[in-house]
Enzyme design. Structure first.
Site, mmCIF file in Angstrom:
data_model
loop_
_atom_site.group_PDB
_atom_site.id
_atom_site.type_symbol
_atom_site.label_atom_id
_atom_site.label_comp_id
_atom_site.label_asym_id
_atom_site.label_seq_id
_atom_site.Cartn_x
_atom_site.Cartn_y
_atom_site.Cartn_z
ATOM 1 C CD GLU A 1 -2.842 -1.011 2.555
ATOM 2 O OE1 GLU A 1 -3.588 -1.837 2.821
ATOM 3 O OE2 GLU A 1 -2.680 0.089 3.386
ATOM 4 C CG ASP B 1 -3.728 8.281 8.231
ATOM 5 O OD1 ASP B 1 -3.612 6.942 8.394
ATOM 6 O OD2 ASP B 1 -3.945 8.800 7.145
#
Lengths: 275, 406
Positions: A51, A62
């Site tokens: 990824e 995040d």
């Protein structure tokens, strides 16, 4: 023609009776050359799928580590175009390892969705994970991506109830990404048993592989989660490996090795998950 | 709620939360079920007589509504044009229009059984309103505030602490409103079971833009009645400042289908619209993008990275704007103009001297547009400014800019 690299790689891992190791790094972190070297060396270190995070100024889902990784890349002048360039370079020497781009919608929307999809396909991208595009917004990018031959990998979470899960899975392809907790990347998993149950619940509704991410930091975590999951995703720990190797904010002689060493140890972890 | 004519500008949003191409629900999967739950709860509450009655009662006896419609006589004389009125939201309890929304949402949070409230704040007005309603209803409150804003809005930070709120300074980015909103969203994702996110402006994922607008629409609804009584008919022009745009949409929405009522939104022009990243005028100087759950006009670079923006006013330096404003801009119904820091500072001082009112620096942007507009209009015409907040909190900032040492 939708990319088959993801399906092939999961099948190969299943044949070896082990989960796939999915490694997340932020594109261009801490700088383009180092980031490219980290990316290029991931398969040899033991990564099964990659990824590649597309840096964004406002990564709402995040935690601090990945926020800072993105900031380092952006400060170095990284753009979406540079990310696609990294994939293109990677593909010169690796035609088999799947690459999934992960990030937020606005940079893609700004680039132009159609143009992005065709450029990404051409660069050798296999799929997309776009955090802020739930299935309610499928017309934006998911449907066009599938038409362009790119997999659209969807996140499911502990809050995704059964009725919703059906709809989440409807246009999902490649694999299903189960978020192990309600929280941002880098937090800790508190209940491993619940994660296993959730994977079983999702697998009852789809034939796609199910990978688990958020909170997997060590080979031991990977082995534990990999008993049930078809893949384990490690991100924050790798971005932290970059961060702790830096000297005065710049890449040092140990940066690339620090990431690859951790990947090697995680690869060993997934290999004993079901041993 | 908005079941007016088929071609009405007041019909939005549609079921997907869209105002034309703007709005929507661009959030992480973890939050989607919560947003659905919130939509359902709000749809039920807004037609529940008990909920409506409780909110009306609080608006009257806690906030002090209706807010007066005041004729700014000396300002009107000075500008030698249209008659100028202030809709005095700064006289509300807590000193701004923000309490209208805070009360509506806290009652909703209670109905939903939520036990913890989080909020973001820029200037601190919304943070104060949220801390206030949390104190009033006995719920714990966490306010995310950019570290830069914590510093430049110190009096409001202390007010929130007195009200029992926990203030979390956010150091990411430039430490302003957008960073505070990112952090509040991260908190929400991590605390989905018990936490209610009380967004302060008419932006974010559906249903927030519509819900906050509904709570703020009391401004325009009262104005229609007050103006008809006072002057007869409707105002010729409405003016409000725009950060996220909640006071403006609250003023405008009532009149969107009144074609004779012109509308002006004053964006933060900062150092000037031509100064790169030196302003926060997302509609004048930005382009459509997706941030914080909705598609709207955004300040962004060529790569789609969001810019921080700048304004002298902490309440206006948000790089986006509520999606309904983006829709009203593209439809041409509302005119959005940039007002510079200096123009706002001048308006602030003029209002103090002529009317004995210190407007918030946010509202001073609206007033600066009134100052430009009034002389171009006839003496029998009227302008209503939403005086959205009071300026006590800005005395330090204004002093610094004028070179005063405290």
């Amino acid at each position: 023609m939708t990319s088959e690299r993801i399906a092939k790689r999961f099948a190969a891992c299943a044949e070896q009776r082990r989960p796939a190791l999915v490694t997340f790094i932020t594109a261009g972190d801490p700088d383009l050359a180092t980031g490219q070297a980290i990316l290029d060396g991931l398969p040899a270190a033991g990564a099964d799928l990659i990824e590649l995070g597309m840096p964004f100024s406002d990564p709402m889902a995040d935690g601090v580590a990945i926020q800072l990784g993105g900031q380092r890349a952006l400060a170095d002048g990284h753009t979406l175009k540079t990310t696609l360039g990294m994939v293109k370079n990677f593909r010169k020497n690796d035609a088999d390892t799947p690459i999934v781009l992960m990030g937020y919608y606005n940079p893609l929307y700004s680039y132009g969705a159609e143009k992005f999809l065709s450029d990404a396909k051409e660069a050798g991208v296999d799929g997309l994970i776009i955090v802020d595009l739930p299935f309610e917004e499928d017309e934006e990018l998911c449907i066009p991506a599938l038409k362009a031959g790119l997999n659209f990998i969807r996140l499911t979470t502990p809050t995704t109830h059964d009725a919703r899960l059906k709809l989440v899975l409807q246009n999902t392809s490649g694999f299903v990404y189960y978020v192990s907790m309600t929280g941002v990347t880098g937090a800790a998993i508190s209940n491993y048993k619940a994660v296993g149950e959730a994977v079983t619940r999702i697998k009852a509704q789809t034939d796609l592989p199910v990978a688990v991410g958020f909170g997997i930091k060590t080979a031991e975590d990977a082995a534990l989660i990999g008993r049930d999951a078809d893949g384990v995703v490690v991100g924050t720990a790798l971005v932290n490996a970059v961060a702790t190797s830096l000297v005065e904010g710049k890449a040092s002689a140990t940066t690339i090795g620090a990431v690859h060493d951790l990947v090697a140890s995680l690869a060993e972890g997934v290999r004993r998950a079901r041993a | 709620m908005n079941m007016s004519k088929p071609n009405s500008l007041r019909n939005g949003p549609d079921e997907e939360g869209r105002f034309g191409i703007f709005g929507g629900r661009f959030v992480a999967e973890t939050l989607m079920p919560l947003i659905g739950e919130l939509s359902d709860a709000y749809a039920a509450a807004k037609i529940d007589p008990a909920y409506i009655k409780e909110l009306d009662d609080l608006n009257t006896h806690y906030t002090g509504r209706p807010s007066p419609l005041y004729f700014a006589e000396r300002m009107s004389e000075h500008l030698k044009g249209a008659k100028i009125f202030f809709k005095r939201e700064e006289l509300n309890h807590t000193g701004s229009h923000k309490l209208n929304n805070g009360l509506g949402q806290i009652l909703l949070a209670k109905r939903m059984g939520k036990t913890r409230i989080i909020a973001e704040t820029g200037a601190g007005q919304h943070g104060v309103a949220t801390a206030t309603v949390c104190a009033r209803f006995g719920l714990p409150c966490v306010v995310y505030m950019g570290a830069t804003d914590v510093e430049r809005q110190a009096p409001n930070v202390f007010r929130m602490k007195l009200l029992g709120a926990e203030i979390v300074p956010v150091t990411a980015g430039a430490g302003t409103l957008k960073d505070a909103m990112n952090e509040a969203l991260r908190d929400w994702v991590a605390n989905v079971d018990d936490t209610y996110y009380l967004i302060g402006t008419a932006a974010g994922p559906h249903p927030y833009p519509a819900m906050v607008r509904d709570f703020q629409s009391i401004i325009g609804a009262e104005l229609r009645e007050q103006f008809a009584q006072k002057e007869g008919g409707t105002p010729d022009a409405l003016v409000a400042c725009i950060g996220g745009g909640s006071n403006a949409i609250g003023l405008f929405h009532e009149f969107l289908d009144d074609p004779d009522v012109k509308m002006y939104g004053a964006e933060a022009g900062g150092h000037g619209i031509d100064v790169e990243n030196g302003h926060a005028a997302s509609m004048t100087g930005g382009r459509p993008g997706v941030l914080h759950g909705n598609r709207t006009y955004l300040l962004q670079d060529d790569d789609g990275q969001i810019l921080e923006g700048h304004s002298i006013s902490a309440g206006l330096d948000y790089p986006g704007v509520g999606p309904e404003h983006s829709f009203l801009k593209d439809s041409g119904r509302v005119t959005y103009v940039p007002i510079t820091d200096n123009e706002a500072l001048e308006a602030f001082q003029l209002c103090a001297k002529l009317e004995g009112i210190l407007p918030a620096l946010e509202s001073a942007h609206g007033l600066a547009e009134v100052i430009k507009l009034a002389p171009t209009m006839d003496k029998d015409q009227t302008i209503v400014l939403c005086l959205s907040g009071r300026g006590d909190k800005d005395v330090d900032t204004v002093g610094k800019h004028l070179g005063v040492k405290f």
